[in-house]
Write an enzyme that holds these catalytic residues in place. Structure first.
Site, PDB file in Angstrom:
ATOM      1  N   GLU A 134       1.679  11.759   9.992  1.00 39.23           N
ATOM      2  CA  GLU A 134       2.501  10.847  10.802  1.00 39.23           C
ATOM      3  C   GLU A 134       1.845  10.619  12.166  1.00 39.23           C
ATOM      4  O   GLU A 134       1.860   9.503  12.681  1.00 39.23           O
ATOM      5  CB  GLU A 134       3.928  11.375  10.969  1.00 39.23           C
ATOM      6  CG  GLU A 134       4.753  11.370   9.701  1.00 39.23           C
ATOM      7  CD  GLU A 134       5.066   9.985   9.127  1.00 39.23           C
ATOM      8  OE1 GLU A 134       4.855   8.960   9.809  1.00 39.23           O
ATOM      9  OE2 GLU A 134       5.538   9.940   7.987  1.00 39.23           O
ATOM     10  N   TRP A 190       1.569   2.865   7.541  1.00 43.26           N
ATOM     11  CA  TRP A 190       1.631   4.052   6.702  1.00 43.26           C
ATOM     12  C   TRP A 190       0.722   3.883   5.488  1.00 43.26           C
ATOM     13  O   TRP A 190       0.089   4.831   5.026  1.00 43.26           O
ATOM     14  CB  TRP A 190       3.065   4.339   6.280  1.00 43.26           C
ATOM     15  CG  TRP A 190       3.145   5.534   5.376  1.00 43.26           C
ATOM     16  CD1 TRP A 190       3.519   5.550   4.077  1.00 43.26           C
ATOM     17  CD2 TRP A 190       2.818   6.889   5.704  1.00 43.26           C
ATOM     18  NE1 TRP A 190       3.450   6.832   3.576  1.00 43.26           N
ATOM     19  CE2 TRP A 190       3.014   7.676   4.561  1.00 43.26           C
ATOM     20  CE3 TRP A 190       2.368   7.521   6.866  1.00 43.26           C
ATOM     21  CZ2 TRP A 190       2.787   9.041   4.530  1.00 43.26           C
ATOM     22  CZ3 TRP A 190       2.132   8.890   6.833  1.00 43.26           C
ATOM     23  CH2 TRP A 190       2.340   9.634   5.678  1.00 43.26           C
ATOM     24  N   TYR A 224       4.917   6.978  -3.886  1.00 40.15           N
ATOM     25  CA  TYR A 224       5.288   7.832  -2.750  1.00 40.15           C
ATOM     26  C   TYR A 224       6.796   7.750  -2.506  1.00 40.15           C
ATOM     27  O   TYR A 224       7.475   8.775  -2.356  1.00 40.15           O
ATOM     28  CB  TYR A 224       4.490   7.405  -1.516  1.00 40.15           C
ATOM     29  CG  TYR A 224       4.930   8.053  -0.231  1.00 40.15           C
ATOM     30  CD1 TYR A 224       4.763   9.412  -0.023  1.00 40.15           C
ATOM     31  CD2 TYR A 224       5.524   7.302   0.777  1.00 40.15           C
ATOM     32  CE1 TYR A 224       5.179  10.015   1.158  1.00 40.15           C
ATOM     33  CE2 TYR A 224       5.937   7.886   1.958  1.00 40.15           C
ATOM     34  CZ  TYR A 224       5.765   9.242   2.141  1.00 40.15           C
ATOM     35  OH  TYR A 224       6.184   9.828   3.308  1.00 40.15           O
TER      36      TYR A 224
END
Length: 190
Positions: free
Chosen positions: A38, A46, A16
């Site tokens: 988010e 995350w 990522y």
């Protein structure tokens, strides 16, 4: 190869970081995806969301904001029964209300990307030069300004910290540390 320290936890985070994080994104569907992810991440790591990203894509119709804006209570309940996503009613409902607000912004500005770029100096990403992760703020005056404007427009789960993480993810700011191989690469992207 040196990269941002947070990206060395596992292969998924590394990929990522190396391919998406900090790259200026202009596609509205991808921007909507990051906005929803988010918001879903609020209070979680995350990594927790990244591991479920494909499940979110399936549960939320590929982040098609037009479809999501018309979700009814039965579709919301269906998502809340899906163990592959974070089953938080407020977050799921915010995806629906955010889709509606997203469409309104697109109608006003032509695209969500155009709206976001109005907050950036000359419409270009902000280049930061952090030497360590500890220097990177959780929010900024700009993320507070965007958050306030988005809340006024009916968005939810868009506090200043969430918006700053969004800005980092979609390349509105380059927060790769200066030693990271992606820092200079992202500096040259618009």
């Amino acid at each position: 190869m040196i990269r941002c320290q947070w990206a060395e936890m596992n292969e998924q985070e590394t990929d990522y970081h190396d391919t998406e994080w900090g790259v200026p994104e202009h596609d509205d569907r991808k921007l909507f995806e990051f906005l929803i992810l988010e918001g879903a991440q609020a209070g979680l790591s995350w990594d927790t969301i990244l591991k479920r990203r494909e499940n979110y894509r399936k549960a939320f119709d590929g982040f098609d904001y037009m479809k999501i804006s018309s979700y009814d209570e039965s579709k919301v309940e269906e998502i809340l029964q899906d163990k592959r996503v974070i089953r938080n009613r407020r977050k799921v409902l915010s995806a629906v209300s955010n889709a509606k607000a997203f469409i309104e912004v697109r109608n006003e500005y032509g695209s969500f990307d155009s709206y976001l770029r109005t907050f950036l100096p000359d419409g270009k990403p902000i280049q930061n030069f952090w030497k360590s992760m500890s220097e990177i703020p959780a929010s900024t005056v700009l993320s507070e300004k965007i958050s306030k404007d988005m809340k006024k427009r009916g968005f939810s789960f868009v506090g200043p910290t969430i918006i700053y993480a969004f800005m980092q993810a979609v390349g509105m700011v380059n927060d790769h540390v200066v030693d990271c191989f992606r820092h200079e690469e992202c500096m040259n992207m618009k």
